[in-house]
Enzyme design. Structure first.
Site, short mmCIF file in Angstrom:
data_model
loop_
_atom_site.label_atom_id
_atom_site.label_comp_id
_atom_site.label_asym_id
_atom_site.label_seq_id
_atom_site.Cartn_x
_atom_site.Cartn_y
_atom_site.Cartn_z
N SER A 159 2.33 -4.89 2.34
CA SER A 159 3.22 -5.77 3.10
C SER A 159 4.47 -6.16 2.32
O SER A 159 4.43 -6.33 1.10
CB SER A 159 2.47 -7.05 3.50
OG SER A 159 1.33 -6.75 4.28
N HIS A 183 -1.45 -13.15 7.72
CA HIS A 183 -2.64 -12.42 7.28
C HIS A 183 -3.76 -13.36 6.82
O HIS A 183 -4.93 -13.12 7.15
CB HIS A 183 -2.28 -11.44 6.17
CG HIS A 183 -1.54 -10.23 6.67
ND1 HIS A 183 -2.12 -9.31 7.50
CD2 HIS A 183 -0.26 -9.81 6.47
CE1 HIS A 183 -1.24 -8.36 7.79
NE2 HIS A 183 -0.11 -8.63 7.19
#
Length: 497
Positions: free
Chosen positions: A314, A432
């Protein structure tokens, strides 16, 4: 769908142009027509067929220019809301039904239930009935999604309570209509229609797709792409995710995007989620990605049982937005002196002074740049390097090595420690860890693209989804603000100042 809004336009004709202070006759007629169509659609009974009216409403709305659309939304928000007088009357009636604590008769209890039902109905704005009617028609859901994109832009420009309430109402209805049970998970492959593939290229928001060869590689062997589709919006994913199948956790996005898969798919042990993109501005705030990731994890476990590790690669888009102002503030402190801060004409919003660099980190920076520590601080050097126009530091092996320690440590602090209202300051982290992932690993020079260097100094992060810990991590974060992190990440935090 939406025409581009202009800064000079407003709901009330607040443009510098005198002509924009008044609606033209054509605009007035168009707005009256929209209002009448809204009223007709809302007043239709369930056994009537509102297709023609709703189709006409969509057609007329799409003809409007941007300012007229804003006015139409304001009409919808202010003239088709809750009947407050009826609500007030029902509340008064309900209060009149109150007893002194004794037992109620069955008739009295029935009256109370009826009034509660009537009150719930009265509290539903008329606009919600219009949305429900529209959602039931072919093309209606897509129209409402695009309409909310207009609404979001209008609220941003004209922050009116009525518009905010309208947006909240429609957003809540989307959350109901677009639950996981209503969505279809589909794998997107090179064999899909050209129109769908073109949408993937356009909507990819994390790592832009440069050409057809790039797209084909992302959809080929060792790579997967999955999307959530709704039957009412065929051929267009609402959100999609891209996956790389490997035999280890990868830390470089350039390796994922441009290198060939290292192993055959059936031998893969690790699934790396490296991009997730929402395609509809009008669905902002609707958490579809949360459900998509978990569905894809379950599907991959079924299809490729060898895969046991599910991890992201990410970006950290907010890291330098957070770090550079802090560096600038501390440099300012050092130049002015803490005792003079109070006398400044524009003092900083905080009086907290700190050296963001450890002594060894500062010495290494000064030495690597051939500077005199007495003439320039390490924080000034760090700020100058990170804001250099061509990111020259990234081309120097020496500077890359010297910057690694302080930036990785500060990035860990940004991800784990820095919070706003008890939630992670970084939006990707918040997404997340709220889903139950933990922060697994920081990757130095994980994204050497211009965008990567500009936003996060090239650092990327792996969030790992350990299925047995998802619920525990989720509850710890939501209830206590605790972000689960690996020992390697915790090690960075132990060396904080």
């Amino acid at each position: 769908m939406p025409p581009t809004p202009k800064a000079s336009q407003s709901l009330h004709g607040g443009s510098k142009s005198e002509a924009s202070l008044f609606l033209s006759d054509n605009s007035k007629r168009a707005l009256e027509k929209i209002r009448d169509l809204m009223r007709d659609a809302i007043q239709m009974k369930k056994n009537e067929l509102p297709d023609l009216t709703l189709s006409k409403l969509r057609e007329e709305y799409l003809k409007l220019d941007w300012e007229s659309r804003q006015r139409a939304l304001l009409v919808l928000a202010t003239q088709f809301g809750v009947d407050r007088k009826r609500v007030h009357d029902l509340i008064s009636h309900y209060e009149s039904l109150s007893t002194d604590g004794g037992e109620e008769s069955d008739a009295a209890e029935a009256a109370r239930y009826r009034t509660e039902h009537d009150l719930r109905s009265a509290l539903m704005p008329l606009s919600a009935r219009l949305f429900e009617q529209m959602n039931g028609q072919a093309g209606g859901l897509k129209f409402l999604v695009d309409l909310r994109a207009d609404l979001i832009a209008t609220v941003k420009e004209k922050n009116l309570a009525a518009l905010r309430a309208l947006d909240s109402e429609l957003k809540g209805m989307f959350a109901t209509w677009l639950g996981p049970a209503c969505l279809e998970l589909q794998q997107i492959t090179w064999a899909n229609s050209a129109a769908l593939l073109e949408r993937i290229v356009v909507y990819e928001a994390v790592h832009p797709i440069s050409n057809l060869y790039d797209l084909k590689r992302r959809l080929g062997v060792g790579r997967r792409c999955y999307g959530y589709f709704h039957p009412a919006i065929p051929g267009e994913p609402l959100v999609f995710i891209e996956v790389a199948l490997t035999n280890e956790i990868v830390g470089s996005i350039q390796n994922v995007l441009f290198e060939e898969p290292p192993i055959a798919e059936e031998e893969a042990t690790t699934a790396i989620f490296y991009s997730i993109s929402s395609t509809q501005t009008g669905l902002a705030g609707i958490d579809l990605g949360h459900f998509l990731i978990k569905r894809v994890v379950r599907l991959l476990r079924q299809e490729i049982p060898n895969i046991q590790t599910f991890v992201t690669l990410s970006p950290i888009p907010g890291f330098l937005k957070w770090l550079l102002p802090k560096l600038k503030l501390q440099i300012r402190y050092a130049q002015v002196g803490a005792e003079d801060i109070i006398e400044m004409s524009d003092p900083p919003s905080t009086t907290f002074k700190e050296n963001l660099l450890l002594p060894e980190e500062e010495s290494n920076l000064v030495e690597a740049c051939g500077k005199d520590k007495e003439s320039i601080s390490g924080m000034q050097i760090l700020h100058d390097l990170l804001t250099s126009s061509d990111h020259e530091w990234a081309k120097s092996a020496k500077l890359v090595e010297v910057l690694r320690a302080p930036l990785m440590r500060l990035c860990a602090r940004y991800l784990i420690v820095e919070k706003k209202r008890g939630r992670a300051l970084d939006q990707v982290t918040n997404f997340h860890v709220r889903n139950g992932a933990s922060v697994e690993r920081l990757n130095w020079m994980g994204d050497t693209s211009i965008k990567g260097l500009e936003t996060s100094a090239g650092i990327m992060v792996n969030y790992i989804y350990r299925l047995e810990n998802i619920d525990t991590n989720n509850q710890a974060y939501l209830n206590k603000g605790i972000i689960a992190a690996s020992p390697a990440i915790e090690q960075y935090l132990q060396s904080r100042l």
